[in-house]
Design an enzyme around this catalytic site. Structure first.
Site, PDB file in Angstrom:
ATOM      1  N   GLU A  82     -69.800 -38.433 -15.030  1.00 49.26           N
ATOM      2  CA  GLU A  82     -69.694 -39.734 -15.474  1.00 49.26           C
ATOM      3  C   GLU A  82     -68.165 -40.093 -16.563  1.00 49.26           C
ATOM      4  OE1 GLU A  82     -74.163 -41.450 -15.947  1.00 49.26           O
ATOM      5  OE2 GLU A  82     -73.608 -39.911 -17.263  1.00 49.26           O
ATOM      6  N   CYS A  95     -63.007 -43.191 -21.270  1.00 53.14           N
ATOM      7  CA  CYS A  95     -63.669 -41.831 -21.579  1.00 53.14           C
ATOM      8  C   CYS A  95     -63.775 -40.949 -20.568  1.00 53.14           C
ATOM      9  CB  CYS A  95     -65.035 -42.363 -22.459  1.00 53.14           C
ATOM     10  SG  CYS A  95     -65.639 -40.742 -23.251  1.00 53.14           S
ATOM     11  N   CYS A 151     -72.616 -29.264 -20.015  1.00 58.35           N
ATOM     12  CA  CYS A 151     -71.939 -28.834 -21.029  1.00 58.35           C
ATOM     13  C   CYS A 151     -72.885 -27.458 -21.671  1.00 58.35           C
ATOM     14  CB  CYS A 151     -71.903 -29.655 -22.106  1.00 58.35           C
ATOM     15  SG  CYS A 151     -70.757 -28.979 -23.636  1.00 58.35           S
ATOM     16  N   CYS A 178     -75.578 -29.266 -27.891  1.00 60.23           N
ATOM     17  CA  CYS A 178     -75.702 -29.858 -29.213  1.00 60.23           C
ATOM     18  C   CYS A 178     -77.076 -30.601 -29.272  1.00 60.23           C
ATOM     19  CB  CYS A 178     -74.363 -31.115 -29.555  1.00 60.23           C
ATOM     20  SG  CYS A 178     -72.945 -30.213 -29.545  1.00 60.23           S
ATOM     21  N   CYS A 221     -77.315 -34.670 -28.127  1.00 63.66           N
ATOM     22  CA  CYS A 221     -76.411 -34.830 -26.946  1.00 63.66           C
ATOM     23  C   CYS A 221     -77.158 -34.858 -25.601  1.00 63.66           C
ATOM     24  CB  CYS A 221     -75.059 -34.198 -26.906  1.00 63.66           C
ATOM     25  SG  CYS A 221     -74.189 -34.477 -25.519  1.00 63.66           S
ATOM     26  N   CYS A 244     -71.887 -42.783 -26.841  1.00 59.17           N
ATOM     27  CA  CYS A 244     -71.493 -41.429 -27.103  1.00 59.17           C
ATOM     28  C   CYS A 244     -72.948 -40.631 -26.969  1.00 59.17           C
ATOM     29  CB  CYS A 244     -70.833 -41.240 -28.323  1.00 59.17           C
ATOM     30  SG  CYS A 244     -70.267 -40.121 -28.888  1.00 59.17           S
TER      31      CYS A 244
HETATM   32  S1  SF4 Z   1     -71.680 -33.293 -27.932  1.00 56.66           S
HETATM   33 FE1  SF4 Z   1     -72.520 -32.921 -25.792  1.00 56.66          FE
HETATM   34  S2  SF4 Z   1     -70.926 -32.833 -24.646  1.00 56.66           S
HETATM   35 FE2  SF4 Z   1     -69.951 -32.343 -26.744  1.00 56.66          FE
HETATM   36  S3  SF4 Z   1     -70.037 -30.392 -26.893  1.00 56.66           S
HETATM   37 FE3  SF4 Z   1     -71.947 -31.158 -27.703  1.00 56.66          FE
HETATM   38  S4  SF4 Z   1     -73.491 -30.709 -26.215  1.00 56.66           S
HETATM   39 FE4  SF4 Z   1     -71.374 -30.606 -25.281  1.00 56.66          FE
END
Ligand code: SF4
Length: 341
Positions: free
Chosen positions: A90, A103, A110, A114, A117, A332
């Protein structure tokens, strides 16, 4: 077939040389691919027909496949694209204060996990190639409304850009080359969760802007929110930022997602001010955008105001980032490479 979008100018020069052609050919092709956004070799009309035919034997121009575009009432647009192996990524176009910011995702998924996220919760698929990174820019150009132009590019979509370091650095070169997409260096920003060795290298390899997703003021909280902190704790991260080579009038952007009751207290704000001492930076506060299954909440407006005023009084430029695109899961931390429902 090799994809011409997968080469920087220097790389194209050696491809062209291996075909026995003169170096200016590389500039011609590079300009057609990245500046003029040609969709095929046949469009390169100032390149001799004979060379175009030779080129077409081993090269072509392939883009990402746009699967869907969604617009939110605030003007934010989110694109779902399919890349080479049918993975999905995306990208988001955010319209704010007369600027249009694209963006870009650096990875499909990923690996950093985190906790706040949605991309992180979905796991890692793979790194994006230069062609897939730049393909997101070309897709955005294709869907712009009349009179619109992209003013900034940020690598803050899906993925940790520095975990795809080589391709991200090559991408920033293509973006900022005056024979390429031709963005000014200060209109491009790469955001990291804090891969310390890569931060040190990046200051030497690229001169676009750096943003760091900090999100906590103690190792205990940051360990919990961002597992990468166990490898590169706050002290190491902040030391890397203190010695980061910044050009005149440039700042590091510190991003701080505010999570209710987790990292949003006045004590956190005061600790943040102390931690940032000696770092030329500005601070973006991002009240958490909830997503299905999230275990965090957005702080009340009064809490955000209080945090903001403590950091501001300490002399920092600090903004509360308006949550753009949350209606279409484009805000975000809300990207996951698939549309819900
Ligand atoms: S915020 Fe999301 S996309 Fe960014 S590094 Fe952490 S897990 Fe990965």
């Amino acid at each position: 077939m090799k994809n011409l979008r997968d080469f920087t100018l220097e790389e194209l020069a050696s491809e062209v040389a291996s075909m026995g052609e003169r170096p200016y050919r590389a500039e011609q092709i590079f300009r057609w691919v990245f500046m003029r956004r040609a969709s095929g070799i046949s469009a390169m009309t100032d390149v001799s027909k004979a060379f175009r035919e030779r080129l077409a034997e081993g090269y072509e121009i392939r883009g990402n496949k746009l699967l869907d575009e969604r617009r939110s009432p605030d003007g934010t647009r989110k694109f779902l694209s399919e890349i080479e192996d049918s993975s999905r990524i995306e990208s988001v176009l955010i319209s704010e204060s007369g600027r249009l910011t694209l963006c870009v995702s650096s990875q499909a998924g990923c690996a950093l996990g985190c906790r706040f996220c949605m991309t992180g919760m979905g796991g890692f698929v793979r790194n994006l190639s230069l062609a897939e990174l730049s393909g997101q820019v070309f897709t955005a150009y294709e869907v712009l409304d009349e009179g619109e132009d992209i003013s900034n590019v940020v690598l803050m979509g899906m993925g940790e850009p520095f975990a795809n370091y080589g391709n991200v650095v090559r991408f920033t070169k293509v973006l900022t080359s005056n024979l390429g997409v031709n963005f000014s260096h200060n209109k491009v920003t790469v955001s990291t969760a804090g891969l310390v060795p890569a931060i040190k290298r990046f200051g030497e390899d690229s001169n676009v802007n750096l943003a760091v997703s900090l999100n906590a003021t103690t190792d205990e909280t940051r360990d919990r929110l961002m597992p990468v902190n166990r490898k590169y704790p706050l002290s190491e991260l902040l030391t890397a930022l203190r010695s980061y080579p910044l050009r005149q009038r440039r700042y590091i952007t510190i991003e701080y997602v505010l999570l209710s009751g987790v990292n949003d207290s006045d004590d956190d704000a005061r600790r943040l001010v102390r931690l940032l001492r000696g770092i030329r930076c500005k601070v973006n506060l991002i009240p958490f955008n909830p997503f299905p299954g999230a275990t965090f909440e957005r702080p009340p407006a009064g809490r955000v105001d209080s945090f903001h005023s403590i950091v501001k009084k300490a002399g920092y430029t600090v903004i509360v980032r308006a949550s753009k695109g949350s209606e279409i899961q484009a805000a975000c931390g809300q990207l996951r490479g698939a549309y819900p429902g």
